[in-house]
Design a protein around this motif. Sequence first.
Motif, mmCIF file in Angstrom:
data_model
loop_
_atom_site.group_PDB
_atom_site.id
_atom_site.type_symbol
_atom_site.label_atom_id
_atom_site.label_comp_id
_atom_site.label_asym_id
_atom_site.label_seq_id
_atom_site.Cartn_x
_atom_site.Cartn_y
_atom_site.Cartn_z
ATOM 1 N N GLY A 138 0.781 -1.224 0.000
ATOM 2 C CA GLY A 138 0.000 0.000 0.000
ATOM 3 C C GLY A 138 0.808 1.267 0.000
ATOM 4 O O GLY A 138 0.255 2.335 0.226
ATOM 5 N N ASN A 139 2.133 1.212 -0.265
ATOM 6 C CA ASN A 139 2.935 2.428 -0.211
ATOM 7 C C ASN A 139 2.713 3.314 -1.435
ATOM 8 O O ASN A 139 2.872 4.521 -1.362
ATOM 9 N N THR A 140 2.363 2.734 -2.572
ATOM 10 C CA THR A 140 2.187 3.524 -3.782
ATOM 11 C C THR A 140 0.834 3.211 -4.403
ATOM 12 O O THR A 140 0.321 2.092 -4.315
ATOM 13 N N THR A 141 0.254 4.241 -5.016
ATOM 14 C CA THR A 141 -1.033 4.086 -5.698
ATOM 15 C C THR A 141 -0.944 4.721 -7.072
ATOM 16 O O THR A 141 -0.052 5.524 -7.350
ATOM 17 N N GLU A 142 -1.906 4.367 -7.911
ATOM 18 C CA GLU A 142 -2.002 4.974 -9.228
ATOM 19 C C GLU A 142 -3.468 5.229 -9.546
ATOM 20 O O GLU A 142 -4.353 4.501 -9.091
ATOM 21 N N THR A 143 -3.718 6.289 -10.290
ATOM 22 C CA THR A 143 -5.073 6.634 -10.703
ATOM 23 C C THR A 143 -5.148 6.576 -12.216
ATOM 24 O O THR A 143 -4.338 7.192 -12.916
ATOM 25 N N VAL A 144 -6.137 5.812 -12.709
ATOM 26 C CA VAL A 144 -6.336 5.677 -14.150
ATOM 27 C C VAL A 144 -7.812 5.906 -14.450
ATOM 28 O O VAL A 144 -8.664 5.807 -13.570
ATOM 29 N N MET A 145 -8.103 6.217 -15.696
ATOM 30 C CA MET A 145 -9.483 6.371 -16.132
ATOM 31 C C MET A 145 -9.940 5.060 -16.765
ATOM 32 O O MET A 145 -9.209 4.431 -17.532
ATOM 33 N N ALA A 146 -11.160 4.655 -16.436
ATOM 34 C CA ALA A 146 -11.702 3.402 -16.944
ATOM 35 C C ALA A 146 -13.139 3.617 -17.393
ATOM 36 O O ALA A 146 -13.811 4.562 -16.958
ATOM 37 N N ASN A 147 -13.599 2.739 -18.257
ATOM 38 C CA ASN A 147 -15.001 2.779 -18.657
ATOM 39 C C ASN A 147 -15.880 2.574 -17.425
ATOM 40 O O ASN A 147 -15.670 1.637 -16.652
ATOM 41 N N THR A 148 -16.849 3.441 -17.253
ATOM 42 C CA THR A 148 -17.677 3.386 -16.051
ATOM 43 C C THR A 148 -18.510 2.107 -16.032
ATOM 44 O O THR A 148 -19.308 1.859 -16.945
ATOM 45 N N THR A 149 -18.327 1.320 -14.986
ATOM 46 C CA THR A 149 -19.087 0.084 -14.796
ATOM 47 C C THR A 149 -19.545 0.020 -13.349
ATOM 48 O O THR A 149 -18.723 -0.002 -12.427
ATOM 49 N N VAL A 150 -20.845 0.006 -13.165
ATOM 50 C CA VAL A 150 -21.440 -0.082 -11.831
ATOM 51 C C VAL A 150 -21.763 -1.539 -11.549
ATOM 52 O O VAL A 150 -22.473 -2.189 -12.321
ATOM 53 N N CYS A 151 -21.260 -2.072 -10.451
ATOM 54 C CA CYS A 151 -21.490 -3.468 -10.062
ATOM 55 C C CYS A 151 -22.356 -3.494 -8.803
ATOM 56 O O CYS A 151 -21.986 -2.909 -7.781
ATOM 57 N N LEU A 152 -23.484 -4.150 -8.902
ATOM 58 C CA LEU A 152 -24.429 -4.248 -7.802
ATOM 59 C C LEU A 152 -24.263 -5.594 -7.123
ATOM 60 O O LEU A 152 -24.366 -6.644 -7.766
ATOM 61 N N VAL A 153 -24.016 -5.592 -5.828
ATOM 62 C CA VAL A 153 -23.793 -6.818 -5.066
ATOM 63 C C VAL A 153 -25.023 -7.077 -4.202
ATOM 64 O O VAL A 153 -25.417 -6.249 -3.377
ATOM 65 N N GLY A 154 -25.626 -8.216 -4.390
ATOM 66 C CA GLY A 154 -26.816 -8.605 -3.655
ATOM 67 C C GLY A 154 -27.499 -9.740 -4.392
ATOM 68 O O GLY A 154 -26.866 -10.437 -5.191
ATOM 69 N N PHE A 155 -28.802 -9.903 -4.161
ATOM 70 C CA PHE A 155 -29.480 -10.946 -4.916
ATOM 71 C C PHE A 155 -30.656 -10.339 -5.677
ATOM 72 O O PHE A 155 -30.453 -9.428 -6.475
ATOM 73 N N SER A 156 -31.866 -10.799 -5.479
ATOM 74 C CA SER A 156 -32.938 -10.435 -6.406
ATOM 75 C C SER A 156 -33.236 -8.940 -6.407
ATOM 76 O O SER A 156 -33.570 -8.368 -7.446
ATOM 77 N N HIS A 157 -33.127 -8.274 -5.259
ATOM 78 C CA HIS A 157 -33.367 -6.831 -5.239
ATOM 79 C C HIS A 157 -32.293 -6.103 -6.039
ATOM 80 O O HIS A 157 -32.588 -5.100 -6.710
ATOM 81 N N SER A 158 -31.066 -6.590 -5.981
ATOM 82 C CA SER A 158 -30.002 -5.988 -6.794
ATOM 83 C C SER A 158 -30.214 -6.306 -8.266
ATOM 84 O O SER A 158 -29.884 -5.488 -9.141
ATOM 85 N N ARG A 159 -30.746 -7.478 -8.564
ATOM 86 C CA ARG A 159 -31.041 -7.810 -9.961
ATOM 87 C C ARG A 159 -32.119 -6.884 -10.520
ATOM 88 O O ARG A 159 -31.990 -6.374 -11.640
ATOM 89 N N HIS A 160 -33.173 -6.643 -9.751
ATOM 90 C CA HIS A 160 -34.212 -5.701 -10.189
ATOM 91 C C HIS A 160 -33.635 -4.294 -10.317
ATOM 92 O O HIS A 160 -34.000 -3.554 -11.239
ATOM 93 N N MET A 161 -32.748 -3.926 -9.410
ATOM 94 C CA MET A 161 -32.127 -2.609 -9.478
ATOM 95 C C MET A 161 -31.264 -2.483 -10.721
ATOM 96 O O MET A 161 -31.221 -1.421 -11.357
ATOM 97 N N ARG A 162 -30.576 -3.562 -11.089
ATOM 98 C CA ARG A 162 -29.799 -3.544 -12.332
ATOM 99 C C ARG A 162 -30.696 -3.228 -13.520
ATOM 100 O O ARG A 162 -30.347 -2.395 -14.384
ATOM 101 N N ASP A 163 -31.870 -3.863 -13.581
ATOM 102 C CA ASP A 163 -32.782 -3.617 -14.695
ATOM 103 C C ASP A 163 -33.258 -2.163 -14.718
ATOM 104 O O ASP A 163 -33.355 -1.548 -15.780
ATOM 105 N N SER A 164 -33.544 -1.609 -13.547
ATOM 106 C CA SER A 164 -33.973 -0.210 -13.470
ATOM 107 C C SER A 164 -32.844 0.723 -13.890
ATOM 108 O O SER A 164 -33.060 1.701 -14.627
ATOM 109 N N MET A 165 -31.619 0.442 -13.438
ATOM 110 C CA MET A 165 -30.492 1.302 -13.790
ATOM 111 C C MET A 165 -30.198 1.240 -15.286
ATOM 112 O O MET A 165 -29.815 2.261 -15.901
#
Length: 592
Positions: A389-416
């Motif tokens: 953890g002594n050094t870090t780097e910042t890069v730009m990446a394609n925005t990807t939102v990951c939802l962790v959970g089960f069926s409520h997160s699956r429904h939320m994925r569809d809404s998003m």
Amino acid sequence: MRSWSCNSPTSTFNRLVVLILFVVYSTYISSVHLRSLGSVLHYSNYDDIETIRERDGVKEEIQNNEDDEDVESTFLNSNDNFVNQTRNEIINVDDEEDKENIEKKDIGENENTVDIATIEVEMSSNNSTLQSDIIQIVHNPNEKSITISYKNLLSTMNANNETTTARQCLNPIIRGRLSGPALSIIQWTPYYANTTNKKELGPVVDKMFGRYSVPLPGKYYIEIIGIMCNHRFHIPNDDFRNQCLIHPSHHRLTADGAYIDVGAHDDVGNNIDVDLDEADIVPMPGHWKWNPAKEQNDYNDKGQEQRSPLSLSQEPLYTRYQPPFCRGDENKTLPHCADKMDLTRYEAYEFEFDPELKSMIETSLASSSLSPITRRSQPLSSSTATDRGNTTETVMANTTVCLVGFSHSRHMRDSMRQVVYYQNPAIQIDWGKARFPDELHNIEYFNNMHKKLEGDNNCTHVLIGLGQWAASKPLLFDRYERDIEEAMRVAVRARDEIGFALFFRSIHYNPMGDVYSSCPPHDWRYPPVIDGYNAIIKSLCEQYNIPFLDTNAMFGPMWDSGNDWCHPNMQVGLPEAFYLLGKMMMSNTSNM
């Protein structure tokens, strides 16, 4: 004719008579007023705390509940918050000048007089146990508040030398909602009585003080329901599995058709404010407003959009519940099922965001095709203890939102995905399956989640919501807290290694299905348990410096509208998804 002279003996005599009459009248008026004021200043009999007086034909409640030095600390706010400005002034008179100012207010000499009139709310006549414990429910329009006063706690000994009380529901849980031009959940604060036998009885609620927030004046139907008669959630490690809910068939405490009038005050649309602790205030991102002219905008189970015109009249939005033997399509149209389970009364409401917040979210979404990720340049799995953890780097990446959970997160994925389709299709939404918090206790969960994503993108934002399966078993509060805390520790470690932005969200309420209202329950995903889980998540997020995204301010007024008795429909899911995405994308700026 004798001319009038101010120096004549007759004039002097007349003036003397007038002066004597004035002194006698003033003395009488002062004594009457001081007796009235004295009764207010010195009325402190706790066993008979409510005094109702008639003034100009309107009932007014005078509350003089002196501060209690020995009150329950659990789920308790100071009684100082319970009284309004005028009541505080009466209780805290320190000198003659303050007394004089209060006298002026009381007799109307002060043009800034505070109106403390309250209006009684019609109560139900269902004679339920909790309803029979209530003295009255009153509305204070100026305070935008509802107060429930319970009967006194009178302990007696029965023939078997057992302690009995006039109250049966000593520590109840209630919910309340206003429905009219807009929707509002009533947020309650309990005030506890000072009982000499508190160790035997536990906390005893003396009053419930509720606040509401609506953006529009008008007629609002009010429904207050009892959830539990005597809850034990204040007891650490208590097993709540055998605690029964008050059955929905008789849980309503207000009368059918009961309503309040909300005037066009300047601050009618303000959020809940000074009378509640800051920790209890949930900021309102907008309001649910009644719009009968709108078209129904819903989606079927396959995500296909369905539209049909609405033609609805405004009616009370009573709590929806599932009676026994009403499962299945063949039963839901039966007379004793249909009106309790009907969804049409929700359809005319739509969520209207605060314009400034909506603009900020739209701007953030439009500019978030790429997101910054800050990660350790050397992964934790390969680094040594000395250089980790002594050094870090910042890069730009394609925005990807990951939802962790089960069926409520699956429904939320569809809404998003519906939201980003219109706002910014470059944003990707994916879902990582997890039912229980302990599934996140190994960092390999987050590493494997990347391998299962659709496409080659890594997560730039991770939103975790775990509580539905835990409450269905259930995990008691102490076990849930241990499991969710360990999940946070591992998630923070994965965040530092992989570089995503980490968030936890509030757990959704479930509508009152038959499995929750059975006694004992077969499922525990009802409001008190969900509230307990959310309080745990919020507290731990503060401890680990993780953003907690609480959507129950917008979800709460429509909490019982899920058509499958579990998941929010698109009517609620879409504004929630818009809000959550916006809050996460706004974090990009702070991470740059």
